[in-house]
Scaffold this motif. Structure first.
Motif, PDB file in Angstrom:
ATOM      1  N   GLU A 157       0.438  -1.431  -0.243  1.00 18.95           N
ATOM      2  CA  GLU A 157      -0.177   0.279  -0.430  1.00 18.95           C
ATOM      3  C   GLU A 157       1.094   1.758   0.305  1.00 18.95           C
ATOM      4  N   ILE A 183      -2.201  -6.199  -3.754  1.00 18.38           N
ATOM      5  CA  ILE A 183      -1.842  -5.310  -2.729  1.00 18.38           C
ATOM      6  C   ILE A 183      -1.265  -5.859  -1.706  1.00 18.38           C
ATOM      7  N   PHE A 186      -2.418  -5.632   2.788  1.00 13.89           N
ATOM      8  CA  PHE A 186      -2.952  -4.416   3.032  1.00 13.89           C
ATOM      9  C   PHE A 186      -3.694  -4.194   4.589  1.00 13.89           C
ATOM     10  N   THR A 191      -4.418   2.671   2.706  1.00 14.25           N
ATOM     11  CA  THR A 191      -4.840   3.319   1.327  1.00 14.25           C
ATOM     12  C   THR A 191      -6.492   4.055   0.692  1.00 14.25           C
ATOM     13  N   LEU A 196      -8.628   3.033  -3.528  1.00 15.56           N
ATOM     14  CA  LEU A 196      -8.700   1.517  -3.831  1.00 15.56           C
ATOM     15  C   LEU A 196      -9.241   0.773  -5.333  1.00 15.56           C
TER      16      LEU A 196
END
Ligand code: C2E
Ligand code: CA
Ligand code: CA
Ligand code: CA
Length: 284
Positions: A157, A183, A186, A191, A196
């Motif tokens: 991220e 990703i 996470f 994010t 996203l």
């Protein structure tokens, strides 16, 4: 001075002690970087591979490549020591190229042996901001003759958030080539959901900090469940890293998580050691 110790028990490796502080211009840091440059050319960097296993069926989906430095004097240096150093220098480009090349060569060998395994490589923020990166990946694919969909790239991220607009453009080009994008870590970063939604990624890897204690900590189980639902609502598959026991494995299955990875299933191993593990799960 910072002291970083990696006990043999923690890592299953030799003991390495770094007694110098790894500040920006410390001799220790510059020394390690100089040696790392050489190590890329002399084959001291080796890849271990950790299987990714589908829930609940336990089919092996692929592996994650994790680099180690077999240093002639220092013993095995873990990536947590040298990757953060390399990431702040141009050296991360040849290092990542080396890892992608080695991982794709191994993938080609598995394919030749009839094992259809996807291989995931970790990439750094600096790779993602490098205009040459997509070409580097294309050249590695061409050299190995491995179809692009066998390659997965894991991006954290924070690497994406360093420059979301640029990251989105490069990730889009990689996705268009047929490469799978995840990703990494996470939930540990920030994010925004707005970003996203617009990122051309396929998977969320749920950070180990939530997974490893989810069986005993209900709030972490709730976070994992929320990430699984978020991922599925956005059309992404979900992978849990750091699965260390049977309770966690079963809980993840109940929460609908798609794939799991962790010591409970298999530790990262060199490819030749892993061959025996593949045979044992196939015949199980
Ligand atoms: P990561 O991408 O989050 O990789 C997962 C780390 O968790 C690996 O540590 C793996 O060995 C470890 N792990 C796997 N299962 C378990 C488990 O059940 N319990 C626990 N406690 N740990 C588990 P490793 O190999 O030391 O790598 C550390 C980090 O170094 C990676 O974190 C990744 O960010 C970075 N890294 C490793 N290889 C590369 C590489 O080739 N390129 C780049 N850029 N980064 C790399
Ligand atoms: Ca990873
Ligand atoms: Ca992680
Ligand atoms: Ca990481």
């Amino acid at each position: 001075a910072d002291i970083a110790m990696y006990s043999a028990k923690d890592r299953g490796l030799g003991v390495c002690v770094y007694d110098a502080d790894l500040n920006e211009h410390s001799p220790e840091r510059l020394g390690l970087l100089g040696e790392l440059k050489r190590a890329i050319d002399t084959g001291e960097l080796v890849l271990h591979y950790q299987p990714k296993v589908g829930l609940p069926g336990e089919d092996v989906r692929g592996v994650e490549a994790l680099v180690r430095w077999e240093h002639p004097q220092r013993g095995t240096v873990p990536p947590a020591v040298f990757i953060p150093l390399a990431e702040r220098t141009p050296l991360i480009r040849p290092l990542t190229r080396y890892v992608i090349d080695a991982a794709l060569q191994q993938c080609a060998q598995w394919l030749a042996e009839g094992r259809s395994l996807h291989v995931a490589v970790n990439i750094s923020a600096r790779n993602l901001l490098d205009e040459r990166f997509v070409d580097d990946v294309l050249e590695a694919l061409a050299r190995s003759q491995v179809p692009a969909h066998f390659l997965e790239l894991e991006v954290t991220e924070s690497a994406i958030m360093a420059d979301p607009t640029r990251a989105r453009a490069i990730l889009g080009r990689l996705a268009d080539l047929g490469i799978t994008l995840s990703i990494d870590d996470f939930g540990a970063g920030y994010t925004s959901l707005a970003h996203l939604k617009d990122l051309p990624v396929h998977r969320l890897k749920i950070d180990r900090s939530f997974v490893s204690s989810m069986a005993t900590d209900p709030s972490n189980a709730l976070i994992v469940r929320s990430i699984v639902e978020l991922g599925h609502n956005l059309g992404l598959s979900t992978v849990a890293e750091g699965v260390e026991d049977q309770d966690t494995w079963e809980l993840l299955g109940r929460l609908g998580c798609d794939v799991a990875q962790g010591y409970h299933l298999c530790r990262p191993q060199p490819a030749d050691v892993l061959a025996a593990w593949f045979d044992s799960v196939q015949s199980a």
